[in-house]
Design a protein around this motif. Structure first.
Motif, PDB file in Angstrom:
ATOM      1  N   GLU A 218      52.367 -47.619 -89.943  1.00  0.00           N
ATOM      2  CA  GLU A 218      52.722 -47.955 -88.383  1.00  0.00           C
ATOM      3  C   GLU A 218      53.975 -47.625 -87.994  1.00  0.00           C
ATOM      4  OE1 GLU A 218      51.497 -51.948 -88.303  1.00  0.00           O
ATOM      5  OE2 GLU A 218      49.368 -51.457 -87.877  1.00  0.00           O
ATOM      6  N   GLN A 219      55.043 -48.028 -89.188  1.00  0.00           N
ATOM      7  CA  GLN A 219      56.535 -47.724 -88.888  1.00  0.00           C
ATOM      8  C   GLN A 219      56.756 -46.307 -88.793  1.00  0.00           C
ATOM      9  OE1 GLN A 219      59.010 -49.025 -92.079  1.00  0.00           O
ATOM     10  NE2 GLN A 219      60.899 -48.232 -91.262  1.00  0.00           N
ATOM     11  N   ILE A 220      55.925 -45.279 -89.291  1.00  0.00           N
ATOM     12  CA  ILE A 220      56.330 -43.704 -89.121  1.00  0.00           C
ATOM     13  C   ILE A 220      55.271 -43.181 -88.284  1.00  0.00           C
ATOM     14  CG2 ILE A 220      57.632 -43.506 -91.472  1.00  0.00           C
ATOM     15  CD1 ILE A 220      55.161 -42.530 -92.708  1.00  0.00           C
ATOM     16  N   VAL A 221      54.649 -43.881 -87.546  1.00  0.00           N
ATOM     17  CA  VAL A 221      53.709 -43.467 -86.354  1.00  0.00           C
ATOM     18  C   VAL A 221      52.427 -42.880 -87.075  1.00  0.00           C
ATOM     19  CG1 VAL A 221      53.584 -42.218 -84.049  1.00  0.00           C
ATOM     20  CG2 VAL A 221      55.871 -42.753 -85.100  1.00  0.00           C
ATOM     21  N   GLY A 222      51.897 -43.616 -88.181  1.00  0.00           N
ATOM     22  CA  GLY A 222      50.664 -43.216 -88.747  1.00  0.00           C
ATOM     23  C   GLY A 222      49.802 -44.364 -88.124  1.00  0.00           C
ATOM     24  N   LEU A 223      48.444 -44.226 -89.053  1.00  0.00           N
ATOM     25  CA  LEU A 223      47.398 -45.057 -88.567  1.00  0.00           C
ATOM     26  C   LEU A 223      47.006 -45.847 -89.651  1.00  0.00           C
ATOM     27  CD1 LEU A 223      44.734 -42.720 -86.725  1.00  0.00           C
ATOM     28  CD2 LEU A 223      46.409 -44.535 -85.665  1.00  0.00           C
ATOM     29  N   ALA A 224      47.338 -47.382 -89.485  1.00  0.00           N
ATOM     30  CA  ALA A 224      47.017 -48.136 -90.665  1.00  0.00           C
ATOM     31  C   ALA A 224      45.698 -48.268 -91.450  1.00  0.00           C
ATOM     32  CB  ALA A 224      47.422 -49.763 -90.214  1.00  0.00           C
ATOM     33  N   PRO A 225      44.661 -48.251 -90.523  1.00  0.00           N
ATOM     34  CA  PRO A 225      43.449 -48.005 -91.219  1.00  0.00           C
ATOM     35  C   PRO A 225      43.220 -46.709 -92.285  1.00  0.00           C
ATOM     36  CG  PRO A 225      42.997 -48.725 -88.892  1.00  0.00           C
ATOM     37  CD  PRO A 225      44.310 -48.333 -89.159  1.00  0.00           C
ATOM     38  N   LEU A 226      43.875 -45.546 -91.556  1.00  0.00           N
ATOM     39  CA  LEU A 226      43.660 -44.388 -92.201  1.00  0.00           C
ATOM     40  C   LEU A 226      44.383 -44.331 -93.686  1.00  0.00           C
ATOM     41  CD1 LEU A 226      43.864 -41.192 -89.909  1.00  0.00           C
ATOM     42  CD2 LEU A 226      42.344 -41.832 -91.742  1.00  0.00           C
ATOM     43  N   ALA A 227      45.704 -45.157 -93.293  1.00  0.00           N
ATOM     44  CA  ALA A 227      46.638 -45.225 -94.745  1.00  0.00           C
ATOM     45  C   ALA A 227      45.673 -46.296 -95.614  1.00  0.00           C
ATOM     46  CB  ALA A 227      47.715 -46.224 -94.185  1.00  0.00           C
ATOM     47  N   VAL A 228      45.054 -47.023 -95.347  1.00  0.00           N
ATOM     48  CA  VAL A 228      44.219 -47.844 -96.541  1.00  0.00           C
ATOM     49  C   VAL A 228      43.199 -46.987 -96.978  1.00  0.00           C
ATOM     50  CG1 VAL A 228      42.453 -49.715 -96.552  1.00  0.00           C
ATOM     51  CG2 VAL A 228      44.617 -50.050 -95.020  1.00  0.00           C
ATOM     52  N   LEU A 229      42.666 -46.151 -96.282  1.00  0.00           N
ATOM     53  CA  LEU A 229      41.753 -45.074 -96.659  1.00  0.00           C
ATOM     54  C   LEU A 229      42.336 -44.379 -97.731  1.00  0.00           C
ATOM     55  CD1 LEU A 229      38.997 -43.632 -96.950  1.00  0.00           C
ATOM     56  CD2 LEU A 229      39.539 -42.185 -94.894  1.00  0.00           C
ATOM     57  N   PHE A 230      43.377 -43.788 -97.388  1.00  0.00           N
ATOM     58  CA  PHE A 230      44.224 -42.740 -98.552  1.00  0.00           C
ATOM     59  C   PHE A 230      44.642 -43.446 -99.802  1.00  0.00           C
ATOM     60  CE2 PHE A 230      45.111 -40.090 -94.868  1.00  0.00           C
ATOM     61  CZ  PHE A 230      44.039 -39.461 -94.757  1.00  0.00           C
ATOM     62  N   VAL A 231      45.056 -44.759 -99.533  1.00  0.00           N
ATOM     63  CA  VAL A 231      45.351 -45.643-100.825  1.00  0.00           C
ATOM     64  C   VAL A 231      44.165 -45.726-101.517  1.00  0.00           C
ATOM     65  CG1 VAL A 231      46.193 -48.035-101.533  1.00  0.00           C
ATOM     66  CG2 VAL A 231      47.401 -46.876 -99.649  1.00  0.00           C
ATOM     67  N   MET A 232      43.238 -46.146-101.093  1.00  0.00           N
ATOM     68  CA  MET A 232      41.850 -46.299-101.787  1.00  0.00           C
ATOM     69  C   MET A 232      41.481 -45.197-102.477  1.00  0.00           C
ATOM     70  SD  MET A 232      39.319 -48.753 -99.472  1.00  0.00           S
ATOM     71  CE  MET A 232      37.983 -48.756-100.646  1.00  0.00           C
ATOM     72  N   VAL A 233      41.459 -43.909-101.987  1.00  0.00           N
ATOM     73  CA  VAL A 233      41.292 -42.618-102.462  1.00  0.00           C
ATOM     74  C   VAL A 233      42.390 -42.419-103.682  1.00  0.00           C
ATOM     75  CG1 VAL A 233      41.213 -40.148-102.123  1.00  0.00           C
ATOM     76  CG2 VAL A 233      40.293 -41.795-100.492  1.00  0.00           C
ATOM     77  N   ALA A 234      43.617 -42.597-103.327  1.00  0.00           N
ATOM     78  CA  ALA A 234      44.375 -42.429-104.535  1.00  0.00           C
ATOM     79  C   ALA A 234      44.266 -43.240-105.669  1.00  0.00           C
ATOM     80  CB  ALA A 234      45.931 -42.463-103.852  1.00  0.00           C
ATOM     81  N   GLY A 235      43.854 -44.369-105.343  1.00  0.00           N
ATOM     82  CA  GLY A 235      43.501 -45.385-106.571  1.00  0.00           C
ATOM     83  C   GLY A 235      42.718 -45.252-107.393  1.00  0.00           C
ATOM     84  N   LEU A 236      41.319 -44.890-106.649  1.00  0.00           N
ATOM     85  CA  LEU A 236      40.074 -44.540-107.221  1.00  0.00           C
ATOM     86  C   LEU A 236      40.323 -43.194-108.047  1.00  0.00           C
ATOM     87  CD1 LEU A 236      37.563 -45.207-104.505  1.00  0.00           C
ATOM     88  CD2 LEU A 236      37.925 -46.538-106.781  1.00  0.00           C
ATOM     89  N   ALA A 237      40.768 -42.086-107.320  1.00  0.00           N
ATOM     90  CA  ALA A 237      41.066 -40.882-108.251  1.00  0.00           C
ATOM     91  C   ALA A 237      42.123 -41.032-109.444  1.00  0.00           C
ATOM     92  CB  ALA A 237      41.649 -39.781-107.229  1.00  0.00           C
ATOM     93  N   GLY A 238      42.837 -41.791-109.291  1.00  0.00           N
ATOM     94  CA  GLY A 238      43.772 -41.931-110.519  1.00  0.00           C
ATOM     95  C   GLY A 238      43.030 -42.828-111.838  1.00  0.00           C
ATOM     96  N   ALA A 239      42.136 -43.725-111.332  1.00  0.00           N
ATOM     97  CA  ALA A 239      41.623 -44.515-112.300  1.00  0.00           C
ATOM     98  C   ALA A 239      40.525 -43.924-112.917  1.00  0.00           C
ATOM     99  CB  ALA A 239      40.859 -45.780-111.633  1.00  0.00           C
ATOM    100  N   VAL A 240      39.984 -42.931-112.184  1.00  0.00           N
ATOM    101  CA  VAL A 240      38.623 -41.780-112.514  1.00  0.00           C
ATOM    102  C   VAL A 240      39.001 -40.620-113.529  1.00  0.00           C
ATOM    103  CG1 VAL A 240      36.684 -40.410-111.944  1.00  0.00           C
ATOM    104  CG2 VAL A 240      37.201 -42.609-110.716  1.00  0.00           C
TER     105      VAL A 240
END
Length: 235
Positions: free
Chosen positions: A149-171
């Protein structure tokens, strides 16, 4: 029929359904993962997210109602994160010895995570808003939401990308580390924590206490570092 409809409307918005669904599906996914010999594509979190998403769509349950019902599990993330300090304390001597390696890995990892998230997205034709949402993907969810939100992004999309990064790293993270012959438990933990935060840390603990402790440390330091440097790297 009216009673049945009223009962379903109450149940679909009740915290009881969200909690039961989340805990029940995760328990079943964990059992499946163990029986499969811990196959990386059957990681409990990945299966749980997939199954719950399908259930919500098929049953027509609003995600916001589900999220509100499962909010108590979200609250528990705080104590769970703080609890990571215990294995870190037990590995304190190893952490002190590896301090330069830890700081170097965190700084380099945070830098390239932001660069790859923001500038590569723009280079591939994505919008500025999408790129800004992708940039903090290696920070934990609360930090990533605030930074997006601080850099003019979307918080819900950020959550999605965090989840994808986490799952991809774990897998696939451990497989990549094996492929490039990274065997030092400290280095493996740092890599998992920097790239895939809490989910990666959970996976690192499955390899050992040293890996988990260094991953937890890297997760915290990466969140702090991303917060400090993201405004320098993202216009």
């Amino acid at each position: 029929m009216e009673n049945l409809t009223a009962t379903w409307e109450w149940l679909s918005t009740s915290p009881l359904l969200a909690l039961t669904l989340t805990v029940g599906v995760y328990w079943a996914a964990d059992k499946l993962w163990e029986r499969s010999g811990r196959h990386p594509l059957l990681t409990p979190l990945l299966i749980t997210v997939t199954v719950i998403s399908i259930v919500l769509v098929v049953a027509g349950i609003d995600y916001s109602a589900y999220a509100d019902g499962a909010s108590i599990l979200t609250i528990l993330l705080g104590p769970a994160t703080v609890a990571l300090a215990l294995p870190l304390h037990r590995q304190a001597s190893h952490v002190k010895e590896a301090a330069p390696m830890v700081l170097g890995a965190v700084l380099v990892g945070a830098f390239f995570s932001i660069i790859s998230g923001y500038w590569v997205t723009l280079w591939l034709g994505g919008s500025t808003e999408l790129a800004a949402s992708m940039a903090p993907k290696s920070a934990t969810t609360p930090i990533a939401m605030a930074l997006a939100e601080q850099i003019v992004g979307l918080a819900p999309l950020a959550v999605l990308f965090v989840m994808v990064a986490g799952l991809a790293g774990a897998v696939i993270g451990p497989k990549i580390l094996d492929l490039v012959r990274v065997t030092d438990p400290r280095a493996r933990g740092l890599a998992m924590g920097v790239a895939s935060h809490g989910v990666g840390t959970s996976r690192a603990f499955q390899e050992g206490q040293t890996q988990g402790a260094f991953s937890g440390l890297a997760m915290g330091l990466t969140g702090l570092t991303v917060s400090l440097i993201i405004t320098w790297l993202v216009p």
